[in-house]
Design an enzyme around this catalytic site. Structure first.
Site, PDB file in Angstrom:
ATOM      1  N   ASN A   1       0.820  -1.202  -0.065  1.00 50.85           N
ATOM      2  CA  ASN A   1      -0.064  -0.117   0.016  1.00 50.85           C
ATOM      3  C   ASN A   1       0.889   1.404  -0.042  1.00 50.85           C
ATOM      4  OD1 ASN A   1      -2.510   1.616   0.553  1.00 50.85           O
ATOM      5  ND2 ASN A   1      -3.372  -0.152   1.023  1.00 50.85           N
ATOM      6  N   ARG A   2       0.366   2.517   0.359  1.00 49.68           N
ATOM      7  CA  ARG A   2       1.041   3.640   0.581  1.00 49.68           C
ATOM      8  C   ARG A   2       1.716   4.025   1.713  1.00 49.68           C
ATOM      9  NH1 ARG A   2      -3.812   2.881  -2.120  1.00 49.68           N
ATOM     10  NH2 ARG A   2      -4.186   4.111  -4.176  1.00 49.68           N
TER      11      ARG A   2
ATOM     12  N   HIS B   1       3.220   0.385  -3.002  1.00 42.58           N
ATOM     13  CA  HIS B   1       3.638  -1.040  -3.083  1.00 42.58           C
ATOM     14  C   HIS B   1       5.100  -1.565  -3.246  1.00 42.58           C
ATOM     15  CE1 HIS B   1      -0.644  -2.285  -2.785  1.00 42.58           C
ATOM     16  NE2 HIS B   1      -0.694  -2.093  -4.137  1.00 42.58           N
TER      17      HIS B   1
ATOM     18  N   HIS C   1      -1.664  -9.804  -4.033  1.00 43.22           N
ATOM     19  CA  HIS C   1      -2.633  -8.874  -4.666  1.00 43.22           C
ATOM     20  C   HIS C   1      -3.499  -9.507  -5.608  1.00 43.22           C
ATOM     21  CE1 HIS C   1      -4.313  -4.980  -6.023  1.00 43.22           C
ATOM     22  NE2 HIS C   1      -3.462  -4.451  -5.249  1.00 43.22           N
ATOM     23  N   ALA C   2      -4.335 -10.773  -5.047  1.00 46.27           N
ATOM     24  CA  ALA C   2      -5.053 -11.350  -6.141  1.00 46.27           C
ATOM     25  C   ALA C   2      -6.364 -10.729  -6.608  1.00 46.27           C
ATOM     26  CB  ALA C   2      -4.976 -12.808  -5.731  1.00 46.27           C
ATOM     27  N   TYR C   3      -6.859 -10.521  -7.769  1.00 45.19           N
ATOM     28  CA  TYR C   3      -8.012 -10.096  -8.093  1.00 45.19           C
ATOM     29  C   TYR C   3      -9.138 -11.057  -8.106  1.00 45.19           C
ATOM     30  CZ  TYR C   3      -5.955  -5.394  -9.182  1.00 45.19           C
ATOM     31  OH  TYR C   3      -5.281  -4.082  -8.952  1.00 45.19           O
TER      32      TYR C   3
ATOM     33  N   ASP D   1     -11.630   1.434  -1.484  1.00 46.31           N
ATOM     34  CA  ASP D   1     -10.227   1.324  -1.595  1.00 46.31           C
ATOM     35  C   ASP D   1      -9.739   1.637  -0.065  1.00 46.31           C
ATOM     36  OD1 ASP D   1      -7.452   1.246  -2.078  1.00 46.31           O
ATOM     37  OD2 ASP D   1      -7.422   2.561  -3.640  1.00 46.31           O
TER      38      ASP D   1
ATOM     39  N   GLU E   1      -6.645  -7.573   0.648  1.00 47.90           N
ATOM     40  CA  GLU E   1      -5.095  -7.510   0.882  1.00 47.90           C
ATOM     41  C   GLU E   1      -4.733  -7.395   2.500  1.00 47.90           C
ATOM     42  OE1 GLU E   1      -3.579  -3.992  -1.677  1.00 47.90           O
ATOM     43  OE2 GLU E   1      -5.539  -4.234  -2.467  1.00 47.90           O
TER      44      GLU E   1
END
Length: 339
Positions: free
Chosen positions: A85-86, A106, A177-179, A241, A305
């Site tokens: 993340n950030r 990331h 980070h699976a979608y 998000d 996540e």
């Protein structure tokens, strides 16, 4: 469970890229590349008895290194590190020394998602990948040695075990980070029924940076405690998000989320030892010519996540996201599918 290792014929940074397939007694299959530890497919039986792939990705490896894909890069199916993340302004301080990363998302511009990991020998049918990140990579201090083991249980649990050690104090916050899309024909996830085991969430500023304030979900669009359709309360331009504080003891294995799609009958439960689950509904997803020639658009997937708090390295009140010599970073996350 059994495993099968297949060469892609590709060499990146002098290392060969392999696909490793894990299969269980139900016939469920997971395909993982040692590039980026990418989970490229996760095939299970839905309620109709049909084989269904529930993760977004490409039919072959070339898609993951295609220039068009990387130009609008969504980290599809990859491991994230050194820091998920950030981080505010890409800056943090350890031991009185300031560090400025090459990027604030990331782990920087060239994170663990773009590395070819070594495949280690294992005794049981599983996949263990290792990446040794040298001191100074993306301006992080310390050499960090990371191992990630994948197992596919006979109960359709994809189990991820992280292990990391360092030779100097550094920042570490890993995730995957699976979608996911649980519908037989894909499409928007707004009608999925979603529950988060979290009564609090982390406040974010206008740049999605965690501020340090922890807020109750009650009375907000972020309240998923009882479960509801993902799109019931969302801003249709933004989706979600958002980082959630899980209702469990720190370090304890427990439920993060539960998501169900009515037509396929599939339910995905996420369990983790991590304190935070970041729920993302793919606002920025824009991928062309993916699996089966499909294009992926915004809100056509969701991610859960599991991690420590984004920007936690800069918020002393939050659980520690530094790792020192003699310490071991451990995390387990389980993606369990039922129908």
């Amino acid at each position: 469970m059994k495993e099968n290792q297949i060469s892609t014929g590709k060499i990146i940074d002098g290392k060969e890229v392999f696909a490793v397939e894990l299969t269980n007694i139900r016939g469920s299959k997971v395909k993982i590349y040692n590039y980026g530890a990418i989970v490229s497919s996760f095939i299970v039986k839905n309620a109709k008895g049909e084989d269904q792939d529930i993760v977004l990705g490409f039919d072959d490896f070339d898609g993951y290194v295609n220039e068009d894909y990387l130009a609008n890069y969504p980290y599809m199916g990859a491991v994230i590190g050194r820091y998920a993340n950030r981080i505010k302004n890409g800056r943090f301080t350890i031991g009185g020394q300031d560090y400025q990363l090459d990027g604030n998302l990331h782990g920087g511009e060239n994170g663990f998602d773009k590395k070819v990991w070594d495949i280690l020998p294992t005794i049981d049918p599983s996949l263990t990948l290792q990446y040794i990140s040298p001191a100074g990579e993306e301006n992080f201090p310390g050499k960090l040695t990371v191992q990630l083991t994948f197992k596919l249980s006979d109960e359709d649990e994809l189990i991820l075990d992280f292990h990391a050690v360092t030779d100097a104090t550094t920042a570490v916050n890993l995730t995957h980070h699976a979608y996911f899309n649980l519908a037989t024909k894909g499409g928007n996830v707004a009608q999925y029924h979603h529950r988060m085991a979290a009564s609090r969430y982390l406040e974010q500023d206008e740049e999605y940076i965690v501020t340090g304030n922890v807020l109750p979900v009650e009375g907000t669009i972020h309240d998923f405690l009882a479960g509801k359709p993902i799109g019931q309360d969302w801003n249709p331009e933004e989706g979600y998000d958002q980082s959630y504080v899980l209702d469990k003891a720190y370090g304890q294995m427990g439920l993060a989320s539960e998501t169900t799609e009515a037509n396929s009958g599939l339910k995905l439960e996420v369990f983790t030892t991590e304190p935070i689950a970041h729920f993302y509904t793919a606002k920025y997803l824009d991928v062309t010519n993916a699996k089966g020639g499909k294009d992926y658009h915004k809100f056509e997937a969701f991610c859960v996540e599991t991690q420590h708090a984004p920007n936690g390295i800069n918020i002393p009140e939050f659980p520690e996201t530094t790792l020192s010599p003699g310490e071991t970073y451990l995390q387990t996350t389980i993606f369990k599918v039922t129908s």
